[in-house]
Design an enzyme around this catalytic site. Sequence first.
Site, PDB file in Angstrom:
ATOM      1  N   SER A 519       0.881  -1.508   0.134  1.00 20.19           N
ATOM      2  CA  SER A 519      -0.008   0.163   0.012  1.00 20.19           C
ATOM      3  C   SER A 519       0.835   1.304  -0.015  1.00 20.19           C
ATOM      4  O   SER A 519       1.736   1.292  -0.855  1.00 20.19           O
ATOM      5  CB  SER A 519      -1.066   0.030   1.196  1.00 20.19           C
ATOM      6  OG  SER A 519      -1.862   0.918   1.170  1.00 20.19           O
ATOM      7  N   HIS A 634      -7.987  -4.925  -0.842  1.00 22.08           N
ATOM      8  CA  HIS A 634      -6.724  -4.480  -0.668  1.00 22.08           C
ATOM      9  C   HIS A 634      -5.811  -5.458   0.307  1.00 22.08           C
ATOM     10  O   HIS A 634      -4.431  -5.164   0.047  1.00 22.08           O
ATOM     11  CB  HIS A 634      -6.772  -2.921   0.175  1.00 22.08           C
ATOM     12  CG  HIS A 634      -5.413  -2.338   0.234  1.00 22.08           C
ATOM     13  ND1 HIS A 634      -4.917  -1.946  -1.025  1.00 22.08           N
ATOM     14  CD2 HIS A 634      -4.888  -1.579   1.158  1.00 22.08           C
ATOM     15  CE1 HIS A 634      -4.019  -0.967  -0.612  1.00 22.08           C
ATOM     16  NE2 HIS A 634      -4.106  -0.593   0.804  1.00 22.08           N
TER      17      HIS A 634
END
Length: 666
Positions: A519, A634
């Site tokens: 991320s 994610h």
Amino acid sequence: MFLEGIDGEEALAWAKERSQRCVDKLDPATLSALTTRLQDGLDTDARIPMPRRRGERLFNFWRDAAHPRGVWRTCTFSEYSSDTPDWQVLIDLDELAETEQENWVWKGAHVRSPEYDRALIRLSRGGADATVIREFDLGTGQFVRDGFHIPEAKTDVSWVDIDTLLVGTDMGADTLTDSGYPAHVYRWRRGTNLGEATLEFSGERSDVAVGGWHDTMPGYERTFYHRSIDFYRSDTFLATPTGPVRLDVPEDCSVSIFRQWIFLNPRTSCFDIPAGGLGCQLFDAFLSGDRNFHQVFTPTARTSLQGLNFTHNYLVLTVLDNVTTRISYAPIDTPWAPQRPLKDIGASTARVAGTSPLRDDEIWLTYETFTEPTQLLHGQVGGDITPIKTAPELFDARGIETRQHWATSSDGTAIPYFITGRFPEEGELARPTLVHAYGGFEVSLLPGYYATRGISWLEAGNYFVEANLRGGGEFGPDWHAQVVKTNRYKVWEDHRAVLEDLTQRGYTTREQLGIRGGSNGGLLTAGALVQYPELFGAAVIQVPLTDMLRYHTMSAGASWMAEYGNPDDPQERAAIMTWSPLHNVDKQRTYPPALVTTSTRDDRVHPAHARLFAAALEDALQPVDYFENTEGGHAGAANNAQVAKMEALIYTWLGQQLQASTLSNR
């Protein structure tokens, strides 16, 4: 470009072909053996089933080999305390997914309090942030027929009473922010259509998100609304008969309200509360204009407030001191009284896992280190707190130690990091070393026991490094604020300093040094690859941001402009251009091998970031491998099997690139 279409046929074919090519490069025996061992560890029944108390019952979500999607289940405390709790399964997600022919991934349950009779269940398709919400009856153990049901969206929801919800969700045109989150709060009553819900509160389209919640504390029932203006600025409003009233606090100040108190944790000093400190005042007095706050916590250069919890009679604070946790408490009637240590936990990471403020002073704690598995403790604040369950040792940690060092960044700032491994008493110190870092959004990286890392990396004799770069929350708001927007480049200066310090101390060499991040950490490692490739031997770049000139137009990207800057602002765009990974790929430099990973179902960081960066590296004839999981959101993986597969792939790849010890040659 075709790679920007999430589910486009050409893009998926591109991702599938490269993912298979990546797997084909890896030693199949090592990959298979490591995957099996990791999944065995992730699925073991000896794990701690982490509980959440709701009234007199404990709830737990559990995945194992027989239930890869998981089960939501419940038991009593006395049953939980036994070696073999008698769990009552409420929802079998595997059974539900098969019956409904949906790829359901569990995203949590919001149980109504203090009655604890109904729950709002969040279900995600493939692990995306967007969820479907359904009402569940805890008495019958069934979904409520014709009950509350909210279609797939990034929804904010709160119980008001058995027949009323506060809802923020996708209601059509102009009901979402530019970041894709709710822009309005509605009051939805049972027996009506969602589209008939009453508008209660509105924010701005430029806000990150807008939400509402109802405080159900008996005697203090209140409704609040919240505008997240950006990632670090917000407004809180109290619902009154004449309309919402904004609480008069600075936008960069966090607000917590518990019974008669309002607590403020400012990012910049206000009302004589220092930045990063905590102050409190009677809520009614505050509403009447009194701004004389009691000082509850005052930070130092090396301490920061990490958590605020409440029991029935106590305030509980979690503080970091040189990246080591300490937990203390004070009476709720006088929260500013001197704090008492909750328990001597030594140099480990402790967290408050749960409290029951509506019930009593019960507290659940966890603690762990890089080499000691998680222990769950239970007791009463002000009374005994004892271990109740201990996770199994899943890798051989004999002889493994942790040291803390400090590197010096370009501007003279001292950057701490932990290094864990078996340090030889004599002879060659250098080992294959993996550096993990994040450096953003005030996320603090603390020591933790991760079986996948221990099995795949530490047990074999390699070193692991956790780097506490600026941008995190380890030392309070200023530690983060030093590197936002036009100062973002300092994160890479900190990262570079840690890498150089490791080689200077003799722990590793450039060829043996790998970096990993996901991320925002994926942005970090992608940026490192194009800025100082000569310092390391391999980079793992997971679910990254890379196209930083357009990130604010992709998925939830607009919500992060307070961190990275606005590409539409000329000054900030110029700064971003100097470090945006996608725009700094260079054909003339020699890069070490990179592994780029993402998930097709990631609706937070658009998978195009990873795809475009891998394609750019390919075009520049740089060594790159690419793997895209079709599920997982994610997080990159939707169940234990996928986690095991992904971690085995990453560590096998790292072992081959860095010539590190692996499962097959121990």
